[in-house]
Design a protein around this motif. Structure first.
Motif, PDB file in Angstrom:
ATOM      1  N   ASN A  92       0.753  -1.027  -0.210  1.00  0.00           N
ATOM      2  CA  ASN A  92      -0.018  -0.026   0.006  1.00  0.00           C
ATOM      3  C   ASN A  92       0.431   1.057  -0.060  1.00  0.00           C
ATOM      4  OD1 ASN A  92       0.908   0.468   2.386  1.00  0.00           O
ATOM      5  ND2 ASN A  92      -1.278  -0.326   3.587  1.00  0.00           N
ATOM      6  N   ALA A  93       0.231   2.550   0.028  1.00  0.00           N
ATOM      7  CA  ALA A  93       0.996   3.328  -0.497  1.00  0.00           C
ATOM      8  C   ALA A  93       1.821   4.440   0.813  1.00  0.00           C
ATOM      9  CB  ALA A  93      -0.184   5.108  -0.200  1.00  0.00           C
ATOM     10  N   ILE A  94       1.329   3.217   1.707  1.00  0.00           N
ATOM     11  CA  ILE A  94       2.181   3.456   3.488  1.00  0.00           C
ATOM     12  C   ILE A  94       3.528   3.169   3.451  1.00  0.00           C
ATOM     13  CG2 ILE A  94       2.063   4.117   6.336  1.00  0.00           C
ATOM     14  CD1 ILE A  94      -0.700   4.912   5.989  1.00  0.00           C
ATOM     15  N   GLN A  95       3.711   1.644   3.488  1.00  0.00           N
ATOM     16  CA  GLN A  95       4.683   0.854   2.780  1.00  0.00           C
ATOM     17  C   GLN A  95       5.486   0.754   1.806  1.00  0.00           C
ATOM     18  OE1 GLN A  95       2.570  -2.820   2.266  1.00  0.00           O
ATOM     19  NE2 GLN A  95       2.728  -3.538   4.759  1.00  0.00           N
ATOM     20  N   LYS A  96       5.143   1.919   0.885  1.00  0.00           N
ATOM     21  CA  LYS A  96       5.549   2.407   0.089  1.00  0.00           C
ATOM     22  C   LYS A  96       6.632   2.901   0.160  1.00  0.00           C
ATOM     23  CE  LYS A  96       5.741   3.692  -5.088  1.00  0.00           C
ATOM     24  NZ  LYS A  96       4.714   3.868  -5.895  1.00  0.00           N
ATOM     25  N   ILE A  97       5.796   4.846   1.166  1.00  0.00           N
ATOM     26  CA  ILE A  97       6.836   5.777   1.329  1.00  0.00           C
ATOM     27  C   ILE A  97       7.726   5.611   3.209  1.00  0.00           C
ATOM     28  CG2 ILE A  97       5.888   7.755   3.043  1.00  0.00           C
ATOM     29  CD1 ILE A  97       3.575   8.295   1.720  1.00  0.00           C
ATOM     30  N   GLU A  98       7.638   4.210   3.194  1.00  0.00           N
ATOM     31  CA  GLU A  98       8.474   3.964   4.203  1.00  0.00           C
ATOM     32  C   GLU A  98       9.135   3.357   3.351  1.00  0.00           C
ATOM     33  OE1 GLU A  98       6.365   1.216   7.433  1.00  0.00           O
ATOM     34  OE2 GLU A  98       4.912   2.370   8.851  1.00  0.00           O
ATOM     35  N   THR A 151      10.514   2.034   9.825  1.00  0.00           N
ATOM     36  CA  THR A 151      10.886   4.114   9.972  1.00  0.00           C
ATOM     37  C   THR A 151      10.770   4.718  11.743  1.00  0.00           C
ATOM     38  OG1 THR A 151       8.644   4.966  10.041  1.00  0.00           O
ATOM     39  CG2 THR A 151       9.813   4.106   7.824  1.00  0.00           C
TER      40      THR A 151
END
Length: 115
Positions: A2-8, A54
């Motif tokens: 998902n988007a959160i995991q990608k940013i992390e 993170t």
């Protein structure tokens, strides 16, 4: 993913050396004061390492002018220039926290060469 995991994953640092509690490290921290930038070195034994994504942190203790100073560093901080492992220590997990009360030779950690 998902988007959160990608940013992390994008924010994680992969250049950190492997160290654990008891090891002596030298942390080169980038300090920005106004328009000036300098590198401050913080050297001492690692008291605690918290692993995660993170939110990973490590705590380093140094003695400055006879006063013990502990600092918690975020593992993936952009302000950490680099971390060098000076020596590897052999300690039990509970022994690390006794360093706060000990002074002089009693506060030393056995290094890998002393084993």
């Amino acid at each position: 993913m998902n988007a959160i995991q990608k940013i992390e994953m994008e924010q994680m640092r992969l250049d950190m050396p492997a160290f654990r509690a008891g090891d002596t490290v030298k942390v080169f921290l980038r300090i920005i004061e106004g328009e000036k930038e300098r590198i401050q070195v913080f050297q001492g034994p690692v008291l605690r390492v918290r692993r995660g994504t993170t939110n990973s942190t490590f705590t380093v203790r140094k003695v400055s002018d006879g006063v013990g100073v502990e600092r918690v560093f975020p593992m993936h901080s952009p302000f950490i220039e680099r971390v060098e492992v000076i020596s590897q220590g052999k300690v039990r997990r509970g022994r690390i926290y006794y360093l706060r009360r000990l002074k002089g030779k009693a506060a030393r950690i056995k290094t890998k060469t002393d084993w």
